[in-house]
Scaffold this motif. Structure first.
Motif, mmCIF file in Angstrom:
data_model
loop_
_atom_site.group_PDB
_atom_site.id
_atom_site.type_symbol
_atom_site.label_atom_id
_atom_site.label_comp_id
_atom_site.label_asym_id
_atom_site.label_seq_id
_atom_site.Cartn_x
_atom_site.Cartn_y
_atom_site.Cartn_z
ATOM 1 N N SER A 98 7.627 -0.793 -7.014
ATOM 2 C CA SER A 98 7.126 -0.317 -6.252
ATOM 3 C C SER A 98 6.144 0.073 -6.568
ATOM 4 N N THR A 99 4.669 0.554 -6.339
ATOM 5 C CA THR A 99 3.654 0.903 -6.971
ATOM 6 C C THR A 99 3.223 1.843 -5.979
ATOM 7 N N GLN A 100 3.014 2.849 -6.319
ATOM 8 C CA GLN A 100 2.017 3.989 -5.494
ATOM 9 C C GLN A 100 1.078 3.291 -4.525
ATOM 10 N N GLU A 101 0.061 1.713 -4.684
ATOM 11 C CA GLU A 101 -0.660 2.386 -3.995
ATOM 12 C C GLU A 101 0.524 0.741 -2.986
ATOM 13 N N GLU A 102 0.791 0.555 -3.459
ATOM 14 C CA GLU A 102 1.506 -0.337 -1.983
ATOM 15 C C GLU A 102 2.690 1.083 -0.887
ATOM 16 N N TRP A 103 3.262 1.736 -1.883
ATOM 17 C CA TRP A 103 3.739 3.007 -0.947
ATOM 18 C C TRP A 103 2.668 3.291 0.018
ATOM 19 N N ASP A 104 1.129 4.013 -0.344
ATOM 20 C CA ASP A 104 -0.191 4.141 0.176
ATOM 21 C C ASP A 104 -0.093 3.438 1.454
ATOM 22 N N MET A 105 0.326 1.951 1.008
ATOM 23 C CA MET A 105 -0.233 1.081 2.442
ATOM 24 C C MET A 105 0.540 1.307 3.267
ATOM 25 N N LEU A 106 1.488 2.091 3.111
ATOM 26 C CA LEU A 106 2.210 1.372 4.122
ATOM 27 C C LEU A 106 2.229 2.953 5.165
ATOM 28 N N THR A 107 2.328 3.696 3.756
ATOM 29 C CA THR A 107 2.113 5.856 5.013
ATOM 30 C C THR A 107 0.970 5.521 5.291
ATOM 31 N N THR A 108 -0.606 4.791 5.436
ATOM 32 C CA THR A 108 -1.401 4.657 5.917
ATOM 33 C C THR A 108 -1.547 4.341 6.545
ATOM 34 N N SER A 109 -0.775 2.496 7.323
ATOM 35 C CA SER A 109 -1.059 1.984 7.755
ATOM 36 C C SER A 109 0.456 2.648 8.920
ATOM 37 N N TYR A 110 1.548 3.441 8.389
ATOM 38 C CA TYR A 110 1.979 3.946 9.552
ATOM 39 C C TYR A 110 2.399 5.222 10.084
ATOM 40 N N GLY A 111 0.627 5.887 10.315
ATOM 41 C CA GLY A 111 0.073 7.314 10.340
ATOM 42 C C GLY A 111 -0.123 8.013 9.565
ATOM 43 N N GLY A 112 0.268 7.780 8.360
ATOM 44 C CA GLY A 112 -0.181 8.846 7.201
ATOM 45 C C GLY A 112 1.585 9.980 6.834
ATOM 46 N N VAL A 113 1.246 10.712 5.900
ATOM 47 C CA VAL A 113 2.094 11.367 5.454
ATOM 48 C C VAL A 113 2.338 11.638 6.411
ATOM 49 N N GLN A 114 2.515 12.742 6.875
ATOM 50 C CA GLN A 114 3.643 13.251 7.971
ATOM 51 C C GLN A 114 4.136 12.511 9.353
ATOM 52 N N PHE A 115 3.669 11.344 9.249
ATOM 53 C CA PHE A 115 4.479 10.331 10.366
ATOM 54 C C PHE A 115 5.280 9.046 9.366
ATOM 55 N N LEU A 157 1.459 -1.422 -12.328
ATOM 56 C CA LEU A 157 2.292 -1.870 -13.210
ATOM 57 C C LEU A 157 3.097 -1.361 -14.858
ATOM 58 N N ASN A 158 1.362 -1.178 -15.184
ATOM 59 C CA ASN A 158 1.337 -0.676 -16.715
ATOM 60 C C ASN A 158 1.855 1.049 -16.644
ATOM 61 N N ALA A 159 2.124 1.771 -15.855
ATOM 62 C CA ALA A 159 1.845 2.772 -16.309
ATOM 63 C C ALA A 159 4.004 3.804 -16.554
ATOM 64 N N LYS A 160 3.449 4.257 -17.325
ATOM 65 C CA LYS A 160 3.928 4.886 -18.068
ATOM 66 C C LYS A 160 5.038 6.259 -17.390
ATOM 67 N N ALA A 161 4.455 6.333 -16.689
ATOM 68 C CA ALA A 161 5.021 7.710 -16.077
ATOM 69 C C ALA A 161 5.406 7.366 -14.962
ATOM 70 N N PRO A 162 6.392 8.405 -13.900
ATOM 71 C CA PRO A 162 6.996 7.996 -13.089
ATOM 72 C C PRO A 162 6.500 8.778 -11.463
ATOM 73 N N GLY A 163 7.094 8.024 -10.771
ATOM 74 C CA GLY A 163 6.549 8.704 -9.631
ATOM 75 C C GLY A 163 8.119 8.841 -8.431
ATOM 76 N N LEU A 164 7.299 9.400 -7.401
ATOM 77 C CA LEU A 164 8.294 9.871 -6.565
ATOM 78 C C LEU A 164 8.435 9.558 -5.181
ATOM 79 N N ILE A 165 8.676 8.800 -3.771
ATOM 80 C CA ILE A 165 8.904 8.832 -2.383
ATOM 81 C C ILE A 165 9.981 9.358 -2.246
ATOM 82 N N THR A 166 9.990 10.553 -1.438
ATOM 83 C CA THR A 166 10.825 11.323 -0.570
ATOM 84 C C THR A 166 11.027 11.327 0.695
ATOM 85 N N PHE A 167 12.565 10.587 1.047
ATOM 86 C CA PHE A 167 12.675 10.809 2.591
ATOM 87 C C PHE A 167 12.854 11.525 2.978
ATOM 88 N N HIS A 168 13.528 12.251 4.283
ATOM 89 C CA HIS A 168 14.133 13.193 4.428
ATOM 90 C C HIS A 168 14.745 12.552 5.977
#
Length: 193
Positions: A98-115, A157-168
């Motif tokens: 999964s890419t940051q863009e794909e997580w951003d789509m989810l986040t935006t569509s379901y109320g933003g990072v706060q929700f 898809l070509n990025a070499k630096a790792p990103g992390l999405i965290t859920f609590h």
């Protein structure tokens, strides 16, 4: 009712998403495991985008992948944890990390990072069923199973630096960070488009 909500959100210029029925089951030819998938449709700036996601964490055994505390039962329930180099090419052919863009789509569509986490985690409306699968360190220590979920992502898809999405657990927010490549985190695969 969902159609009315989607229409109202689009009229207000906001992005919206809705989960379809399960798209089916993907059989991984590498080890014959199966993964249910869900199709999510997004409206971003007037353009409809469709993404198909695994609804469970990847559980493909390869070098650089681990079971939490080295117990197979955890892999069966939560999927494997991957070091960054293993995560980059762990998904089967035709699927990608999964890419940051794909997580951003989810986040935006379901109320933003706060929700958004409430809708993306187990029991949420997205159908993704994100699990609190903890993480591992290079020294072999593991923490947070059942408490937090840590998911690798990449800028593209070509990025070499790792990103992390965290859920609590018990929280509606999620966070997005950069992290050391030696950590061992979960992987969600998205179908190539």
């Amino acid at each position: 009712m969902k159609t009315i909500i989607t229409f109202l959100l689009s009229m207000m210029g906001l992005s919206s998403a809705f989960a379809q029925e399960l798209a089916g089951v993907f059989y991984d030819p590498r080890d014959r495991q199966e993964y249910e998938t869900v199709i999510l449709e997004f409206e971003i700036d007037g353009t409809n985008l469709v993404r198909e996601w695994f609804t469970t964490n990847l559980n493909f055994e390869k070098e650089g992948s681990f079971c939490y505390k080295n117990y197979q039962e955890y892999c069966n329930s939560y999927g494997r944890l991957y070091a960054w180099t293993a995560a980059m090419d762990a998904c089967p052919t035709g699927w990608h990390l999964s890419t940051q863009e794909e997580w951003d789509m989810l986040t935006t569509s379901y109320g933003g990072v706060q929700f958004a986490a409430a809708e993306i985690k187990e029991g949420g409306d997205s159908g993704l069923e994100i699990k609190m699968s903890g993480f591992g360190e290079q020294d072999g220590s593991y923490i947070d199973i059942g408490v937090n979920g840590y998911y690798w992502n990449t800028a593209d898809l070509n990025a070499k630096a790792p990103g992390l999405i965290t859920f609590h657990t018990g929280e509606e927010y999620l966070s997005s960070d950069q992290i050391n490549q030696t950590h061992r985190n979960s992987v969600r695969c998205v179908k190539d488009y």
